[in-house]
Design a protein around this motif. Sequence first.
Motif, PDB file in Angstrom:
ATOM      1  N   PRO A   1       0.794  -1.233   0.000  1.00  0.00           N
ATOM      2  CA  PRO A   1       0.000   0.000   0.000  1.00  0.00           C
ATOM      3  C   PRO A   1       0.824   1.279   0.000  1.00  0.00           C
ATOM      4  CG  PRO A   1      -1.010  -1.608   1.445  1.00  0.00           C
ATOM      5  CD  PRO A   1       0.303  -2.187   1.019  1.00  0.00           C
TER       6      PRO A   1
ATOM      7  N   HIS B   1      -5.189   5.096  -5.090  1.00  0.00           N
ATOM      8  CA  HIS B   1      -5.852   3.795  -5.047  1.00  0.00           C
ATOM      9  C   HIS B   1      -6.554   3.485  -6.355  1.00  0.00           C
ATOM     10  CE1 HIS B   1      -9.071   0.884  -4.032  1.00  0.00           C
ATOM     11  NE2 HIS B   1      -8.152   0.384  -3.213  1.00  0.00           N
TER      12      HIS B   1
ATOM     13  N   GLU C   1      -5.180 -10.549   1.383  1.00  0.00           N
ATOM     14  CA  GLU C   1      -4.869  -9.192   1.825  1.00  0.00           C
ATOM     15  C   GLU C   1      -4.717  -8.246   0.631  1.00  0.00           C
ATOM     16  OE1 GLU C   1      -1.400  -9.662   4.221  1.00  0.00           O
ATOM     17  OE2 GLU C   1      -2.538 -10.203   6.020  1.00  0.00           O
TER      18      GLU C   1
ATOM     19  N   TRP D   1      -7.241  -4.914   0.010  1.00  0.00           N
ATOM     20  CA  TRP D   1      -6.805  -3.534  -0.245  1.00  0.00           C
ATOM     21  C   TRP D   1      -7.378  -3.019  -1.567  1.00  0.00           C
ATOM     22  CZ3 TRP D   1      -4.113  -0.684  -3.877  1.00  0.00           C
ATOM     23  CH2 TRP D   1      -3.727   0.608  -3.482  1.00  0.00           C
TER      24      TRP D   1
ATOM     25  N   PRO E   1     -12.041  -3.257  -1.026  1.00  0.00           N
ATOM     26  CA  PRO E   1     -12.405  -3.389   0.389  1.00  0.00           C
ATOM     27  C   PRO E   1     -13.810  -3.962   0.588  1.00  0.00           C
ATOM     28  CG  PRO E   1     -11.411  -1.245  -0.040  1.00  0.00           C
ATOM     29  CD  PRO E   1     -11.634  -1.890  -1.377  1.00  0.00           C
TER      30      PRO E   1
END
Length: 310
Positions: free
Chosen positions: A154, A160, A182, A186, A189
């Motif tokens: 991230p 994003h 995971e 990210w 979500p």
Amino acid sequence: MPDPLDLLVVGECVADIVRLPDEADRVHPGGSPANVAYGLARLGHRTTLLTQLGPDGHGRLVRDHLASAGVVVRTDGGAAATPSAVVALDAAGRASYTFDIGWTLAPVTVEPAPDHLHTGSVGAVMEPGSAAVLAAVRAARATATVSYDPNVRPDLMGDHAAAVRRVEECVGLSDVVKASDEDLEWLYPGEPPEKAAERWLARGPAVVFVTRGGDGAFAALPGRTTAVPAAPVEVADTVGAGDAFMSGTLHALAERGLLGAAARPRLHGLTPEAVADVLRHAAASAAVTVSRAGANPPDAAELRAALTAR
């Protein structure tokens, strides 16, 4: 036994500075693409890594490490310093990262043309070098199958929405995709990983693998999923686990003659039985790696022993 293939990995090398309380720092060669290249070479594959390394101590450490497995390292000569990451481990061996990475890869022609190209991680999203990575992927598709692992970091992904668009572009250029739960959390979500994998399949890959740490992994094929539990193992640390899963995946596909442009139709007809066997190889490879410190994937004999033990 299929004929040997020329495998090309494109992406970053990183010197992982592992930091534990009350202990001296330990430096391990790392970087997701470099780990995959190292894992493939240890499993007996002809592997070239296109990357950037600086003329410094960390760069020499990484080069020597890769060479010890037989990886041929190609660079564009542009890196002033070798990228690094401070890796902090918690009591369970889970890793968190603080990065010092620049990525300015310029276009480089690699000969012979690869039969398979793998990319991912920072190299596929960080400008300006990611443009050269994507150009290499597009050029390779005529002669090669392609695999991709977003390996989301991230702190290095930038905006994003832009990162999601770039990841989805890479997915659409790939035949085999691997991500962690995971990574998917990210990127999307709150969305179940099965749903995200299904949407990625619609972009064109033959199969999407999703790792879930201690909960094992699953592979999504059109219309169905196949799952495998995590191997019971005493965890030293999780550094490089996903990369070992990736190299184990590609090794199993290569052993089945499913990599290379000529094999693309068979790869896109992957059966549930075949994907279950690939998952077994990938999970066993990851289990060996987490059982010892650093990104230290198995060689062919160690992988065979791990599969027998399972």
